[in-house]
Design a protein around this motif. Sequence first.
Motif, PDB file in Angstrom:
ATOM      1  N   ARG A   8       0.917  -1.156  -0.077  1.00 17.65           N
ATOM      2  CA  ARG A   8       0.063   0.163  -0.053  1.00 17.65           C
ATOM      3  C   ARG A   8       0.874   1.277   0.071  1.00 17.65           C
ATOM      4  O   ARG A   8       2.024   1.328   0.478  1.00 17.65           O
ATOM      5  CB  ARG A   8      -0.725  -0.127   1.296  1.00 17.65           C
ATOM      6  N   HIS A   9       0.333   2.383  -0.335  1.00 12.59           N
ATOM      7  CA  HIS A   9       1.131   3.583  -0.595  1.00 12.59           C
ATOM      8  C   HIS A   9       1.217   4.119   0.673  1.00 12.59           C
ATOM      9  O   HIS A   9       0.529   3.624   1.591  1.00 12.59           O
ATOM     10  CB  HIS A   9       0.378   4.479  -1.500  1.00 12.59           C
ATOM     11  N   THR A  32       6.844   8.004   2.292  1.00 15.01           N
ATOM     12  CA  THR A  32       7.200   7.043   0.938  1.00 15.01           C
ATOM     13  C   THR A  32       8.519   6.413   0.953  1.00 15.01           C
ATOM     14  O   THR A  32       8.824   5.417   0.797  1.00 15.01           O
ATOM     15  CB  THR A  32       6.891   7.995  -0.098  1.00 15.01           C
ATOM     16  N   HIS A  55       2.137  -0.780 -10.816  1.00 17.84           N
ATOM     17  CA  HIS A  55       1.568   0.207  -9.773  1.00 17.84           C
ATOM     18  C   HIS A  55       0.256   1.029 -10.358  1.00 17.84           C
ATOM     19  O   HIS A  55      -0.081   1.136 -11.644  1.00 17.84           O
ATOM     20  CB  HIS A  55       2.681   1.055  -9.194  1.00 17.84           C
ATOM     21  N   SER A  56      -0.587   1.393  -9.317  1.00 16.35           N
ATOM     22  CA  SER A  56      -1.468   2.112  -9.745  1.00 16.35           C
ATOM     23  C   SER A  56      -1.259   3.435 -10.321  1.00 16.35           C
ATOM     24  O   SER A  56      -0.087   3.991 -10.003  1.00 16.35           O
ATOM     25  CB  SER A  56      -2.437   2.551  -8.307  1.00 16.35           C
ATOM     26  N   ARG A  60       0.130   8.921  -5.360  1.00 17.61           N
ATOM     27  CA  ARG A  60       0.776   8.302  -4.193  1.00 17.61           C
ATOM     28  C   ARG A  60       1.377   6.967  -4.306  1.00 17.61           C
ATOM     29  O   ARG A  60       2.293   6.676  -3.447  1.00 17.61           O
ATOM     30  CB  ARG A  60      -0.361   8.416  -3.195  1.00 17.61           C
ATOM     31  N   CYS A  61       0.978   6.264  -5.276  1.00 15.30           N
ATOM     32  CA  CYS A  61       1.554   5.003  -5.773  1.00 15.30           C
ATOM     33  C   CYS A  61       2.633   5.015  -6.782  1.00 15.30           C
ATOM     34  O   CYS A  61       3.632   4.567  -6.506  1.00 15.30           O
ATOM     35  CB  CYS A  61       0.477   4.065  -6.411  1.00 15.30           C
ATOM     36  N   ILE A 150       2.118  -2.154  -6.309  1.00 14.59           N
ATOM     37  CA  ILE A 150       2.113  -0.988  -5.488  1.00 14.59           C
ATOM     38  C   ILE A 150       0.822  -0.459  -5.545  1.00 14.59           C
ATOM     39  O   ILE A 150       0.488  -0.085  -6.657  1.00 14.59           O
ATOM     40  CB  ILE A 150       3.289   0.223  -5.501  1.00 14.59           C
ATOM     41  N   SER A 151      -0.080  -0.478  -4.614  1.00 15.41           N
ATOM     42  CA  SER A 151      -1.373  -0.155  -4.920  1.00 15.41           C
ATOM     43  C   SER A 151      -2.219   0.422  -3.589  1.00 15.41           C
ATOM     44  O   SER A 151      -1.489   1.227  -2.805  1.00 15.41           O
ATOM     45  CB  SER A 151      -2.112  -1.228  -5.555  1.00 15.41           C
ATOM     46  N   HIS A 152      -3.204   0.322  -3.442  1.00 13.89           N
ATOM     47  CA  HIS A 152      -4.257   0.793  -2.259  1.00 13.89           C
ATOM     48  C   HIS A 152      -4.802  -0.100  -1.394  1.00 13.89           C
ATOM     49  O   HIS A 152      -5.031  -1.375  -1.723  1.00 13.89           O
ATOM     50  CB  HIS A 152      -5.299   1.584  -3.012  1.00 13.89           C
TER      51      HIS A 152
END
Length: 194
Positions: A8-9, A32, A55-56, A60-61, A150-152
């Motif tokens: 998660r970010h 980060t 990644h998203s 933020r990602c 890398i996501s949410h």
Amino acid sequence: MSALWLQRHAQPLVAPGICYGRTNMAADDKATAAAALALQSAWAAEALPAGTVWHSPLQRCSQLATALQAQAPAFALRACDDLAEMDFGAWEGQRWDDIAREEMQAWTADFMAYAPGGGEALATMMARVARALDAARQQALDTGQPVLWISHAGVAQCAHWLLTRGQRLPLAKDWPSVKLTYGEWLRLPLFGEL
């Protein structure tokens, strides 16, 4: 072992209690960098080769993906729309406490099909995460290596649900099935062997 590493970010630059789903915003720079260092250290401790980081596309990602690549330049970055957070439509930017109780009740009553704020239904999000998981399985088969996303939090919840509960549809009382704090990651089995 074919695993999905899903991070998660870091803490986004938004006030607590705000619905921010698909809203594009930066994350805290120090958090980060710390999250990227922790993941890179764990990845290196298992002697895993650098590969593609999916990644998203939200800032933020992509910010975390770029920080990871700065620490380990061999990682290649690839934005993937299927890894974006849920779109909460008109709820975006509102305090969760300010969203009408009737709207929240409508969502929990029809958890998969209701589109909160007129945005995206969970069924739609689950379908795109399932599509991303199919691509992750193919990548794992092609490379013989784990896959890194890398996501949410929402994507992590969908991936966890799909990989651990299969076709059973979640109800609001079942959600979330897993919780990730900011910058945290989890490993999930892509083929059921973990």
